[in-house]
Design a protein around this motif. Structure first.
Motif, PDB file in Angstrom:
ATOM      1  N   LEU A   1     -34.356  24.814  -6.368  1.00  0.00           N
ATOM      2  CA  LEU A   1     -33.605  23.932  -7.259  1.00  0.00           C
ATOM      3  C   LEU A   1     -32.471  24.692  -7.914  1.00  0.00           C
ATOM      4  O   LEU A   1     -32.571  25.902  -8.136  1.00  0.00           O
ATOM      5  N   MET A   2     -31.415  23.949  -8.251  1.00  0.00           N
ATOM      6  CA  MET A   2     -30.374  24.484  -9.109  1.00  0.00           C
ATOM      7  C   MET A   2     -30.419  23.668 -10.393  1.00  0.00           C
ATOM      8  O   MET A   2     -30.358  22.451 -10.358  1.00  0.00           O
ATOM      9  N   VAL A   3     -30.546  24.362 -11.505  1.00  0.00           N
ATOM     10  CA  VAL A   3     -30.524  23.721 -12.809  1.00  0.00           C
ATOM     11  C   VAL A   3     -29.196  24.063 -13.458  1.00  0.00           C
ATOM     12  O   VAL A   3     -28.801  25.241 -13.487  1.00  0.00           O
ATOM     13  N   CYS A   4     -28.502  23.053 -13.962  1.00  0.00           N
ATOM     14  CA  CYS A   4     -27.249  23.290 -14.669  1.00  0.00           C
ATOM     15  C   CYS A   4     -27.437  22.901 -16.135  1.00  0.00           C
ATOM     16  O   CYS A   4     -27.836  21.782 -16.440  1.00  0.00           O
TER      17      CYS A   4
ATOM     18  N   PHE B   1     -20.129  20.381 -16.917  1.00  0.00           N
ATOM     19  CA  PHE B   1     -19.871  20.302 -15.486  1.00  0.00           C
ATOM     20  C   PHE B   1     -18.386  20.261 -15.136  1.00  0.00           C
ATOM     21  O   PHE B   1     -17.913  21.072 -14.359  1.00  0.00           O
TER      22      PHE B   1
ATOM     23  N   LEU C   1     -20.987  19.229  -6.233  1.00  0.00           N
ATOM     24  CA  LEU C   1     -22.245  19.017  -6.949  1.00  0.00           C
ATOM     25  C   LEU C   1     -23.034  17.866  -6.330  1.00  0.00           C
ATOM     26  O   LEU C   1     -24.258  17.940  -6.191  1.00  0.00           O
TER      27      LEU C   1
ATOM     28  N   LEU D   1     -25.356  18.521  -3.529  1.00  0.00           N
ATOM     29  CA  LEU D   1     -26.620  19.163  -3.904  1.00  0.00           C
ATOM     30  C   LEU D   1     -27.528  18.238  -4.713  1.00  0.00           C
ATOM     31  O   LEU D   1     -28.543  18.686  -5.236  1.00  0.00           O
ATOM     32  N   LYS D   2     -27.183  16.965  -4.822  1.00  0.00           N
ATOM     33  CA  LYS D   2     -27.875  16.064  -5.752  1.00  0.00           C
ATOM     34  C   LYS D   2     -29.388  16.024  -5.574  1.00  0.00           C
ATOM     35  O   LYS D   2     -30.107  15.812  -6.547  1.00  0.00           O
TER      36      LYS D   2
ATOM     37  N   ARG E   1     -31.219  18.481  -5.039  1.00  0.00           N
ATOM     38  CA  ARG E   1     -31.787  19.757  -5.488  1.00  0.00           C
ATOM     39  C   ARG E   1     -31.271  20.173  -6.859  1.00  0.00           C
ATOM     40  O   ARG E   1     -31.363  21.337  -7.231  1.00  0.00           O
ATOM     41  N   MET E   2     -30.728  19.189  -7.614  1.00  0.00           N
ATOM     42  CA  MET E   2     -30.147  19.467  -8.930  1.00  0.00           C
ATOM     43  C   MET E   2     -31.004  18.892 -10.046  1.00  0.00           C
ATOM     44  O   MET E   2     -31.486  17.766  -9.943  1.00  0.00           O
TER      45      MET E   2
ATOM     46  N   CYS F   1     -30.313  18.686 -14.326  1.00  0.00           N
ATOM     47  CA  CYS F   1     -29.199  18.962 -15.227  1.00  0.00           C
ATOM     48  C   CYS F   1     -29.435  18.412 -16.622  1.00  0.00           C
ATOM     49  O   CYS F   1     -30.169  17.450 -16.802  1.00  0.00           O
TER      50      CYS F   1
ATOM     51  N   CYS G   1     -27.058  13.431 -15.433  1.00  0.00           N
ATOM     52  CA  CYS G   1     -26.476  14.606 -16.082  1.00  0.00           C
ATOM     53  C   CYS G   1     -26.327  14.428 -17.589  1.00  0.00           C
ATOM     54  O   CYS G   1     -25.714  15.264 -18.240  1.00  0.00           O
TER      55      CYS G   1
END
Length: 190
Positions: free
Chosen positions: A30-33, A37, A59, A62-63, A65-66, A68, A86
């Protein structure tokens, strides 16, 4: 299980492209932001490569795996461009720590105080654009820094939380070199 944490993209497409490359090289799930943005914000200069439409498009790729949270520069207009949630003020989860244990993790942008949290929580935020990884008051505080507009003499950076093994490891790395570690902490709830 690896989670990559980024913050404060501020519409800088070249920085996000490098972060996505690191995400793939790290083999993160996962990518956490932690917010900010698309908009550069009124206190920040326009970052080199400022491209809100291109940043949103990357972005959106990658939805799936995001995860936010909303930053102080994010608005409903950002949500219209992004195909994943987001605008949450915070996210709270638990990651496997091996041996049946777990790591409580609280993600927020950092411009507001978090609510009371469990001891051992990894309190993850952005906002300052300065990397931080320290244990304080029974909690671990993590700030990955900014991938686009670093401040305080720091360089563009991100964080990786490697969970599922014992002990879990938290690292902050420069965006330019995934093999160099700026800050590292082996997780211990005590």
């Amino acid at each position: 299980m690896k989670i990559m944490v980024v913050s404060d993209i501020h519409g800088c497409l070249p920085a996000l492209e490098k972060a996505v490359l690191r995400f793939r090289e790290e083999d993160a799930r996962l990518m956490v932001c932690c917010g900010d943005f698309l908009n550069h914000g009124p206190r920040n200069p326009l970052p080199e490569g400022y491209d809100t439409k291109g940043t949103a498009a990357l972005l959106n790729e990658l939805k799936e795996r995001m995860l936010c949270v909303r930053g102080n520069c994010d608005s409903e207009v950002d949500q219209m461009m992004l195909e994943f949630p987001c605008l949450n003020e915070y996210l709270q989860t638990a990651l496997p720590a091996g041996g049946g244990d777990f790591i409580p993790v609280f993600f927020h942008h950092g411009h507001k105080e978090p609510p009371p949290l469990l001891p051992g929580t990894v309190v993850t935020s952005g906002h300052t654009h300065i990397p931080l990884l320290e244990k304080r008051g029974g909690k671990i505080f993590l700030n990955p820094g900014s991938i686009s507009i670093p401040k305080g003499g720091s360089e563009p950076s991100y964080a990786v939380i490697t969970a599922g093994n014992h002990p879990p490891v938290i690292e902050v790395k420069p965006l330019t070199d995934k093999d160099r570690v700026l800050l590292r902490l082996d997780y211990c709830a005590d």
